[in-house]
Design an enzyme around this catalytic site. Structure first.
Site, PDB file in Angstrom:
ATOM      1  N   ASP A 138       0.813  -1.223   0.000  1.00 22.85           N
ATOM      2  CA  ASP A 138       0.000   0.000   0.000  1.00 22.85           C
ATOM      3  C   ASP A 138       0.847   1.274   0.000  1.00 22.85           C
ATOM      4  OD1 ASP A 138      -2.106  -1.727   0.134  1.00 22.85           O
ATOM      5  OD2 ASP A 138      -2.826  -1.126   2.104  1.00 22.85           O
ATOM      6  N   MET A 180      -6.288  -2.658  -4.470  1.00 17.33           N
ATOM      7  CA  MET A 180      -6.006  -2.602  -3.030  1.00 17.33           C
ATOM      8  C   MET A 180      -5.620  -1.186  -2.612  1.00 17.33           C
ATOM      9  SD  MET A 180      -4.246  -6.196  -1.970  1.00 17.33           S
ATOM     10  CE  MET A 180      -5.283  -7.633  -1.694  1.00 17.33           C
ATOM     11  N   ARG A 275     -19.379  -2.662 -16.265  1.00 12.20           N
ATOM     12  CA  ARG A 275     -18.864  -3.906 -15.675  1.00 12.20           C
ATOM     13  C   ARG A 275     -17.868  -3.540 -14.574  1.00 12.20           C
ATOM     14  NH1 ARG A 275     -22.614  -5.368 -18.196  1.00 12.20           N
ATOM     15  NH2 ARG A 275     -22.705  -6.935 -19.857  1.00 12.20           N
ATOM     16  N   LEU A 282      -4.234 -10.702  -6.706  1.00  8.97           N
ATOM     17  CA  LEU A 282      -3.311 -10.723  -7.853  1.00  8.97           C
ATOM     18  C   LEU A 282      -2.227  -9.671  -7.640  1.00  8.97           C
ATOM     19  CD1 LEU A 282      -5.703 -10.865 -10.937  1.00  8.97           C
ATOM     20  CD2 LEU A 282      -4.022 -12.586 -10.271  1.00  8.97           C
ATOM     21  N   ARG A 284      -0.815  -8.777  -4.940  1.00  5.31           N
ATOM     22  CA  ARG A 284       0.195  -9.139  -3.930  1.00  5.31           C
ATOM     23  C   ARG A 284       1.064 -10.303  -4.398  1.00  5.31           C
ATOM     24  NH1 ARG A 284      -2.593  -8.721   1.474  1.00  5.31           N
ATOM     25  NH2 ARG A 284      -1.896 -10.844   1.840  1.00  5.31           N
TER      26      ARG A 284
HETATM   27  O1  F6P Z   1      -2.256  -4.020   3.680  1.00  3.29           O
HETATM   28  C1  F6P Z   1      -2.031  -4.708   2.512  1.00  3.29           C
HETATM   29  C2  F6P Z   1      -3.312  -5.315   1.989  1.00  3.29           C
HETATM   30  O2  F6P Z   1      -2.995  -5.933   0.756  1.00  3.29           O
HETATM   31  C3  F6P Z   1      -4.477  -4.334   1.836  1.00  3.29           C
HETATM   32  O3  F6P Z   1      -4.352  -3.541   0.693  1.00  3.29           O
HETATM   33  C4  F6P Z   1      -5.635  -5.275   1.832  1.00  3.29           C
HETATM   34  O4  F6P Z   1      -6.825  -4.648   2.305  1.00  3.29           O
HETATM   35  C5  F6P Z   1      -5.222  -6.321   2.817  1.00  3.29           C
HETATM   36  O5  F6P Z   1      -3.811  -6.317   2.833  1.00  3.29           O
HETATM   37  C6  F6P Z   1      -5.745  -7.696   2.485  1.00  3.29           C
HETATM   38  O6  F6P Z   1      -5.401  -8.562   3.497  1.00  3.29           O
HETATM   39  P1  F6P Z   1      -5.705 -10.125   3.479  1.00  3.29           P
HETATM   40  O7  F6P Z   1      -4.584 -10.780   2.713  1.00  3.29           O
HETATM   41  O8  F6P Z   1      -5.714 -10.513   4.916  1.00  3.29           O
HETATM   42  O9  F6P Z   1      -7.018 -10.333   2.798  1.00  3.29           O
END
Ligand code: F6P
Length: 358
Positions: A138, A180, A275, A282, A284
């Site tokens: 983030d 995200m 849509r 994806l 992360r």
């Molecule tokens: O803080 C990083 C983050 O990827 C956020 O953007 C997102 O809301 C959260 O983690 C998602 O977390 P989890 O993997 O627990 O669903």
């Protein structure tokens, strides 16, 4: 000499690059690195760890995720979101200390975001020498201009937008892409700008549906029949509410669903076929970009240097193309949010991007 490393919180592309940097720099000094599994949980007796030798970690640089595993739950939670600080139970800290003492670990590198670094500070106050490495896709940590993982997440968003533009244009539709960004809209801002979005909705800039409708209709009037909207999952609806998938007591609420909600309102108010697409995890996953591999490696090596210099309680920080350090305490004091009047937001407005506010 032995040092420990753990990563905690959500995973992030580039975590393995940090491990690679730490192990490389430590082995040059003749130090042994102990990697704890699944965040702070790995510190609990009897300890869940492995010795990270350079030849054992060969090839991890391009790998996404973390070879150590991680968790954003467990017994060491010290902070939920930007909320109040909670004290980790003293007996949990004592048990962690006992493991570190038994393994003769002289310093611990904590790779984490705001919450994990706050836990790290509490361990430090209890007498464990800690060095911090900032981590979050983030990009919302103050005191570092950038965290690794952010660039990889933005690349994923841009790649997705490049693909979504072609189908959206072909059908003359509106596409709402949810990305995200819990408290800060950096991924939406950078991903949206680099991916040619027409409307970007952020947690930091309140939007309204009337402004969104007008923007889409103005585009129609100019013969631009498709519109790409990017929304951060943490953007607030015009009534000020967050859209959540699940409300979790004692931990962060799971955000999600704002894209779908906005798409429904746009379809209704403009009559345009609309849509939505949620990119979710994806962003992360997958291999880190070259920038994140570089940042991660530099952060890892710097963390070892901080231990060498005895700068405990410090966190690695990236400022003006240079990797330095700041006090962890200062780094977790406040989040780094998008400034609504900043140059980058002004740049977006200058090229015709709307933030749904006017
Ligand atoms: O803080 C990083 C983050 O990827 C956020 O953007 C997102 O809301 C959260 O983690 C998602 O977390 P989890 O993997 O627990 O669903």
């Amino acid at each position: 000499m032995r040092i420990g490393i753990l990563n905690s919180g959500g995973d992030c592309p580039g975590l393995n690059a940090v491990i690679y940097g730490v192990v490389g720099a430590a082995s040059k000094l003749g130090w042994e690195v102990v990697g704890f599994r699944d965040g702070f949980e790995g510190l609990l007796p009897p300890g869940d760890f492995s010795i990270l030798e350079p030849d054992k970690i060969a090839g991890i640089l391009p790998r996404g995720g973390t070879i150590l595993g991680t968790t954003n739950k467990g017994s060491f939670a010290a902070k939920v979101g930007v909320g109040d600080v909670m004290q980790v139970a003293p007996e949990i800290i004592d048990r962690a200390k006992a493991t570190l003492k038994l393994l003769e670990i002289r310093a611990l590198i904590v790779v984490g975001g705001d919450g994990s670094l706050t836990t790290g500070m509490q361990l430090m106050e209890a007498g464990i020498p800690i060095v911090g490495v900032p981590k979050t896709i983030d990009n919302d940590l103050a005191a570092t201009a950038m965290t690794f993982g952010f660039d990889s997440a933005v690349s994923t968003v841009v790649d997705a937008l490049d693909r979504l533009h072609t189908t959206t244009d072909s059908h003359k539709r509106v596409m709402v892409v949810e990305v995200m960004g819990r408290h800060a809209g950096w991924i939406a801002l950078y991903g949206g700008m680099a991916g040619g979005a027409n409307i970007i909705l952020l947690p930091e800039i309140p939007f309204n549906f009337e402004a969104i409708r007008k923007t889409i209709e103005a585009r129609e009037a100019k013969g631009l029949h498709s519109t790409m909207v990017v929304v951060a999952e943490g953007a607030k609806m015009p009534d000020g509410g967050l859209v959540t998938l699940e409300n979790c007591a004692g931990s962060e609420h799971r955000l999600g669903g704002i894209g779908e909600r906005i798409a429904a309102v746009i379809a209704e108010s403009t009559g345009k076929e609309t849509r939505h697409c949620t990119l979710g995890h994806l962003q992360r996953g997958g291999s880190p970009t070259s920038l994140d591999r570089m940042l991660g490696t530099r952060f890892g090596v710097k963390a070892v240097r901080l231990i060498q210099e005895g700068k405990f309680g410090h966190m690695v920080s990236y400022q003006s193309y240079h990797v330095g350090s700041v006090l962890i305490r200062e780094a977790v004091e406040k989040p780094r949010l998008v400034e609504p009047n900043s140059e980058v937001v002004e740049t977006a407005r200058a090229v015709g991007i709307s933030f749904g506010d006017k």
